[in-house]
Design an enzyme around this catalytic site. Structure first.
Site, PDB file in Angstrom:
ATOM      1  N   SER A  77       3.179   5.507   4.832  1.00 52.85           N
ATOM      2  CA  SER A  77       3.223   4.785   6.112  1.00 52.85           C
ATOM      3  C   SER A  77       2.345   5.461   7.166  1.00 52.85           C
ATOM      4  CB  SER A  77       4.680   4.676   6.580  1.00 52.85           C
ATOM      5  OG  SER A  77       5.299   5.929   6.523  1.00 52.85           O
ATOM      6  N   CYS A 133      -2.531  -2.456  14.412  1.00 47.75           N
ATOM      7  CA  CYS A 133      -3.546  -3.083  13.558  1.00 47.75           C
ATOM      8  C   CYS A 133      -3.796  -4.508  14.009  1.00 47.75           C
ATOM      9  CB  CYS A 133      -3.115  -3.035  12.104  1.00 47.75           C
ATOM     10  SG  CYS A 133      -1.587  -3.896  11.811  1.00 47.75           S
ATOM     11  N   ARG A 188       2.183  -9.318  14.129  1.00 47.38           N
ATOM     12  CA  ARG A 188       2.961  -9.426  12.895  1.00 47.38           C
ATOM     13  C   ARG A 188       4.301 -10.046  13.260  1.00 47.38           C
ATOM     14  NH1 ARG A 188       5.916  -4.791  10.351  1.00 47.38           N
ATOM     15  NH2 ARG A 188       5.371  -3.762  12.280  1.00 47.38           N
ATOM     16  N   LYS A 224       5.970   8.933   1.590  1.00 46.14           N
ATOM     17  CA  LYS A 224       5.094   9.938   2.226  1.00 46.14           C
ATOM     18  C   LYS A 224       4.740   9.358   3.602  1.00 46.14           C
ATOM     19  CE  LYS A 224       1.329  12.250   3.428  1.00 46.14           C
ATOM     20  NZ  LYS A 224       1.566  12.107   4.886  1.00 46.14           N
ATOM     21  N   GLU A 232     -13.243  -0.662  14.853  1.00 49.67           N
ATOM     22  CA  GLU A 232     -11.868  -0.754  15.361  1.00 49.67           C
ATOM     23  C   GLU A 232     -11.572   0.470  16.204  1.00 49.67           C
ATOM     24  OE1 GLU A 232      -8.833   0.139  12.462  1.00 49.67           O
ATOM     25  OE2 GLU A 232      -7.475  -1.324  13.324  1.00 49.67           O
ATOM     26  N   ASN A 262       1.773   4.688  13.599  1.00 51.12           N
ATOM     27  CA  ASN A 262       2.037   3.854  14.783  1.00 51.12           C
ATOM     28  C   ASN A 262       3.363   3.094  14.751  1.00 51.12           C
ATOM     29  OD1 ASN A 262       1.134   2.113  12.823  1.00 51.12           O
ATOM     30  ND2 ASN A 262      -0.074   0.855  14.215  1.00 51.12           N
ATOM     31  N   GLU A 308      -1.977  -2.746   3.629  1.00 42.18           N
ATOM     32  CA  GLU A 308      -2.254  -3.322   4.942  1.00 42.18           C
ATOM     33  C   GLU A 308      -3.101  -2.306   5.680  1.00 42.18           C
ATOM     34  OE1 GLU A 308      -0.408  -6.861   4.244  1.00 42.18           O
ATOM     35  OE2 GLU A 308      -1.672  -6.302   5.948  1.00 42.18           O
ATOM     36  N   THR A 337       1.964  12.323   8.953  1.00 40.36           N
ATOM     37  CA  THR A 337       2.427  13.626   9.451  1.00 40.36           C
ATOM     38  C   THR A 337       2.916  13.490  10.896  1.00 40.36           C
ATOM     39  OG1 THR A 337       1.008  14.788   7.915  1.00 40.36           O
ATOM     40  CG2 THR A 337       1.683  16.002   9.880  1.00 40.36           C
TER      41      THR A 337
HETATM   42  N1  LIG Z   1      -2.718  -3.582   8.673  1.00 40.60           N
HETATM   43  C1  LIG Z   1      -1.648  -2.927   9.026  1.00 40.60           C
HETATM   44  O1  LIG Z   1      -0.510  -3.352   8.810  1.00 40.60           O
HETATM   45  C2  LIG Z   1      -1.759  -1.634   9.726  1.00 40.60           C
HETATM   46  C3  LIG Z   1      -2.907  -0.923   9.740  1.00 40.60           C
HETATM   47  N2  LIG Z   1      -2.984   0.263  10.353  1.00 40.60           N
HETATM   48  C4  LIG Z   1      -4.254   0.946  10.378  1.00 40.60           C
HETATM   49  O2  LIG Z   1      -4.006   2.337  10.216  1.00 40.60           O
HETATM   50  C5  LIG Z   1      -4.887   3.117  10.999  1.00 40.60           C
HETATM   51  C6  LIG Z   1      -4.120   4.080  11.849  1.00 40.60           C
HETATM   52  O3  LIG Z   1      -3.077   4.682  11.182  1.00 40.60           O
HETATM   53  P1  LIG Z   1      -3.215   6.159  10.603  1.00 40.60           P
HETATM   54  O4  LIG Z   1      -1.837   6.673  10.384  1.00 40.60           O
HETATM   55  O5  LIG Z   1      -4.106   6.952  11.485  1.00 40.60           O
HETATM   56  O6  LIG Z   1      -3.979   5.876   9.256  1.00 40.60           O
HETATM   57  P2  LIG Z   1      -4.439   6.895   8.101  1.00 40.60           P
HETATM   58  O7  LIG Z   1      -5.136   6.067   7.113  1.00 40.60           O
HETATM   59  O8  LIG Z   1      -5.116   8.069   8.648  1.00 40.60           O
HETATM   60  O9  LIG Z   1      -3.057   7.443   7.504  1.00 40.60           O
HETATM   61  C7  LIG Z   1      -2.115   6.576   6.924  1.00 40.60           C
HETATM   62  C8  LIG Z   1      -1.247   7.331   5.949  1.00 40.60           C
HETATM   63  O10 LIG Z   1      -2.041   7.784   4.848  1.00 40.60           O
HETATM   64  C9  LIG Z   1      -1.889   9.186   4.678  1.00 40.60           C
HETATM   65  N3  LIG Z   1      -3.122   9.708   4.099  1.00 40.60           N
HETATM   66  C10 LIG Z   1      -4.189  10.252   4.730  1.00 40.60           C
HETATM   67  N4  LIG Z   1      -5.136  10.608   3.823  1.00 40.60           N
HETATM   68  C11 LIG Z   1      -4.645  10.264   2.610  1.00 40.60           C
HETATM   69  C12 LIG Z   1      -5.148  10.375   1.282  1.00 40.60           C
HETATM   70  N5  LIG Z   1      -6.346  10.876   1.018  1.00 40.60           N
HETATM   71  N6  LIG Z   1      -4.376   9.930   0.271  1.00 40.60           N
HETATM   72  C13 LIG Z   1      -3.168   9.403   0.515  1.00 40.60           C
HETATM   73  N7  LIG Z   1      -2.639   9.281   1.741  1.00 40.60           N
HETATM   74  C14 LIG Z   1      -3.372   9.705   2.783  1.00 40.60           C
HETATM   75  C15 LIG Z   1      -1.568   9.693   6.055  1.00 40.60           C
HETATM   76  O11 LIG Z   1      -0.982  10.977   6.004  1.00 40.60           O
HETATM   77  P3  LIG Z   1      -1.303  12.068   7.150  1.00 40.60           P
HETATM   78  O12 LIG Z   1      -0.723  11.542   8.397  1.00 40.60           O
HETATM   79  O13 LIG Z   1      -0.639  13.293   6.641  1.00 40.60           O
HETATM   80  O14 LIG Z   1      -2.790  12.212   7.222  1.00 40.60           O
HETATM   81  C16 LIG Z   1      -0.615   8.611   6.520  1.00 40.60           C
HETATM   82  O15 LIG Z   1       0.641   8.785   5.949  1.00 40.60           O
HETATM   83  C17 LIG Z   1      -5.666   2.092  11.776  1.00 40.60           C
HETATM   84  O16 LIG Z   1      -6.917   1.885  11.155  1.00 40.60           O
HETATM   85  C18 LIG Z   1      -4.857   0.818  11.693  1.00 40.60           C
HETATM   86  O17 LIG Z   1      -5.569  -0.365  11.837  1.00 40.60           O
HETATM   87  C19 LIG Z   1      -1.927   0.816  10.957  1.00 40.60           C
HETATM   88  C20 LIG Z   1      -0.739   0.156  10.984  1.00 40.60           C
HETATM   89  C21 LIG Z   1      -0.577  -1.134  10.382  1.00 40.60           C
HETATM   90  O1  LIG Z   2       0.789  -1.559  12.213  1.00 42.05           O
HETATM   91  C1  LIG Z   2       0.655  -2.426  13.014  1.00 42.05           C
HETATM   92  O2  LIG Z   2      -0.077  -2.268  13.936  1.00 42.05           O
HETATM   93  C2  LIG Z   2       1.633  -3.508  12.859  1.00 42.05           C
HETATM   94  O3  LIG Z   2       1.732  -3.947  11.561  1.00 42.05           O
HETATM   95  C3  LIG Z   2       1.518  -4.550  13.892  1.00 42.05           C
HETATM   96  O4  LIG Z   2       2.765  -5.011  14.155  1.00 42.05           O
HETATM   97  P1  LIG Z   2       3.040  -5.817  15.495  1.00 42.05           P
HETATM   98  O5  LIG Z   2       2.090  -6.961  15.530  1.00 42.05           O
HETATM   99  O6  LIG Z   2       4.465  -6.243  15.379  1.00 42.05           O
HETATM  100  O7  LIG Z   2       2.794  -4.862  16.622  1.00 42.05           O
END
Ligand SMILES: NC(=O)C1=CN([C@@H]2O[C@H](COP(=O)(O)OP(=O)(O)OC[C@H]3O[C@@H](n4cnc5c(N)ncnc54)[C@H](OP(=O)(O)O)[C@@H]3O)[C@@H](O)[C@H]2O)C=CC1
Ligand SMILES: O=C(O)[C@H](O)COP(=O)(O)O
Length: 486
Positions: free
Chosen positions: A158, A291, A444, A184, A384, A161, A257, A187
């Site tokens: 996950s 997102c 969402r 997982k 983005e 955010n 996602e 962090t």
């Molecule tokens: N479409 C959707 O539903 C959503 C999309 N997002 C997208 O996510 C991004 C922001 O979230 P963010 O948390 O920064 O995203 P990241 O991709 O940086 O991290 C997401 C998860 O992946 C883990 N991770 C990082 N590197 C690896 C790897 N090499 N292998 C496996 N797991 C890994 C992270 O752990 P760690 O924190 O330890 O690095 C974290 O748990 C934005 O681009 C946003 O658009 C966010 C929410 C919803």
């Molecule tokens: O990770 C995201 O940003 C969400 O999946 C978006 O959810 P929301 O539209 O309910 O904020």
């Protein structure tokens, strides 16, 4: 779950049926709100990770065969516990990810609803019996009994955010379908996620059914995702990491996602007040770190000035500051992310974008920006930001709007604003995205709707029933009878 080390909180991982202190390696977590020290998380090593997966595998052999209605009971209990602890958990989340308190609280209650609805939905997942004689050449002595069965061990990863909601939206459908889970969490967000896990644990979930792994994604990610015991990966996060995982793991089913560049398309016949208020709410809530945030406006030139007039005061009035005061614009998750947002803003300004609301950066806090006359040569038109920055791209007509919308590498959602339903549908039909919102911001939910990303925005569909289906497969048992009585 929490032990004191040097007077500070250390969060343990839940593995098997224990909160385990696995090894001496730890990570420090600081609050993006004010830089204060929040405590330690464990850096699990490969031995710890193997142990977590072994527990999940062992438990799956039992959990799978528990009646679905009994599995659902654990979820109902978890939902009630979460509601009881909503305020406590919301506070942890607020300091951990700098989301305003009201939104943290509603994330927890939305999650309780999500978990309860997952349990309700699981009880409606039935199978079917298909008579053989529907196909030429077969008699009435053969039946296929088709039902859904779990996949085994689900790895849930996950993002920061929505640390509670986007963990639970993987865990609940997976568990209720009979899978076991290894979570997982991000962090920055793991402390909140571990409080969610504690609610499941306190609901009495049997040993090994839900386990957690903490550690830096870029250090343990490859080991975790490629682990032999993983039967399915349910990931939410950036497109960069998602694509990386998809390339590395072979023959493992995925639900992903990822990022988005959701466009709000404003047509000549739109209700501009409605469009403006939706766009501002959609773009700037939680400082744009969603997102589904509106990440670009594509407006027909003939109504662009009028729309801008309505947007400016709304953006200027956004409350900037502390999540405790329910500000909309709060510090971003870290300074690196804020610097990236400013890189995109500065490049657009250098290339001639007009700052009609001019923000500023103070460390990881960015005051909102609204930039007009952004064009397709600027990075801000395509990348983005995940911050409080909204570009306006003026287009000559509807077909140019559709063309620009579809040129994006992303395909999560789009909004179309129009008072003419035929016009709105004309556009919706042609957009290459998972969902189109007509006369509403991109978002969402409600959570039983499908939530779909295409192109670089994801693989597969989330949403309660869809997630349950994704984390299960069909299994057919063929009954062969003899049509006789001897
Ligand atoms: N479409 C959707 O539903 C959503 C999309 N997002 C997208 O996510 C991004 C922001 O979230 P963010 O948390 O920064 O995203 P990241 O991709 O940086 O991290 C997401 C998860 O992946 C883990 N991770 C990082 N590197 C690896 C790897 N090499 N292998 C496996 N797991 C890994 C992270 O752990 P760690 O924190 O330890 O690095 C974290 O748990 C934005 O681009 C946003 O658009 C966010 C929410 C919803
Ligand atoms: O990770 C995201 O940003 C969400 O999946 C978006 O959810 P929301 O539209 O309910 O904020």
């Amino acid at each position: 779950m929490i032990k004191k080390i040097d007077g500070h909180n250390m969060y343990y991982n839940y593995v098997g049926n224990n909160w385990l202190y696995t090894n001496d390696e730890k990570m420090e977590v600081f609050s993006p709100v004010d830089g204060s020290f929040l405590g330690y998380l464990q850096k699990m090593n490969t031995k710890d990770i193997d142990f977590a997966f072994a527990q999940a595998r062992k438990a799956s052999k039992v959990w799978e065969y528990l009646p679905a209605s009994e599995r659902a009971e654990y979820l109902y209990k978890t939902a009630s516990i979460l509601e009881e602890r909503a305020e406590e958990i919301a506070k942890v989340m607020m300091y951990e990810i700098a989301k305003d308190y009201k939104s943290c609280l509603s994330e927890v209650t939305r999650t309780a609803d999500y978990i309860r609805f997952s349990a309700d939905t699981a009880k409606t997942i039935s199978g079917e019996g298909i008579p053989g004689d529907l196909f030429p050449g077969y008699k009435q002595d053969k039946w296929s009994i088709v039902k859904r069965v779990p996949l085994g061990v689900v790895l849930a990863i996950s993002p920061f955010n929505y640390p509670i909601n986007l963990s639970a939206s993987k865990i609940a459908p997976a568990l209720v379908m009979g899978n076991t889970v290894v979570l997982k969490p991000a962090t920055q967000g793991a402390m909140s996620a571990l409080h969610l896990v504690k609610a499941f644990v306190d609901a009495g979930l049997p040993e090994g059914v839900l386990n957690t792994i903490t550690g830096k994604g870029n250090e343990i990610g490859d080991y975790v995702t490629d682990h032999i015991e993983v039967d399915f990966i349910n990931f939410t996060g950036s497109s960069r990491v998602g694509k990386d995982i998809a390339k590395k793991v072979a023959m493992k089913p995925l639900l992903m996602e990822l990022g988005g560049k959701d466009a709000a398309i404003v047509l000549e016949d739109a209700d501009l007040d409605l469009a403006a208020s939706n766009i501002v709410a959609g773009a700037y809530s939680y400082s744009g770190q969603r997102c589904t945030a509106v990440k670009r406006i594509l407006v027909i030139e003939s109504v662009a000035d009028k729309l801008v007039e309505k947007l400016v005061p709304l953006v200027q009035n956004l409350k900037v500051g502390n999540p405790e005061d329910n500000a909309t614009i709060t510090p971003l998750i870290d300074e690196k992310s804020a610097n990236y947002v400013m890189e995109l803003v500065d490049e657009a300004l250098d290339r001639g974008a007009k700052p009609i609301v001019k923000g500023k950066q103070e460390g990881n806090l960015i005051y909102p920006y609204l930039l007009d006359n952004v064009d397709v040569n600027m990075r801000l038109a395509w990348e983005e930001p995940f911050g409080p920055v909204l570009p306006i791209i003026r287009v000559k007509d509807v077909d140019e709007a559709i063309e620009f919308a579809n040129k994006s590498e992303y395909g999560l959602q789009s909004s179309v604003f129009s008072n003419n339903i035929d016009h709105a549908f004309y556009v919706a039909k042609r957009l290459e995205v998972g969902s189109v919102q007509i006369n509403n911001k991109t978002e969402r939910g409600p959570d039983h709707f499908p939530f779909i990303g295409v192109k670089s925005s994801g693989i597969g569909a989330q949403g309660i029933r869809y997630s349950i289906e994704a984390m299960s497969r069909l299994k057919a048992t063929i009954l062969n009878t003899k049509d006789e009585y001897k």
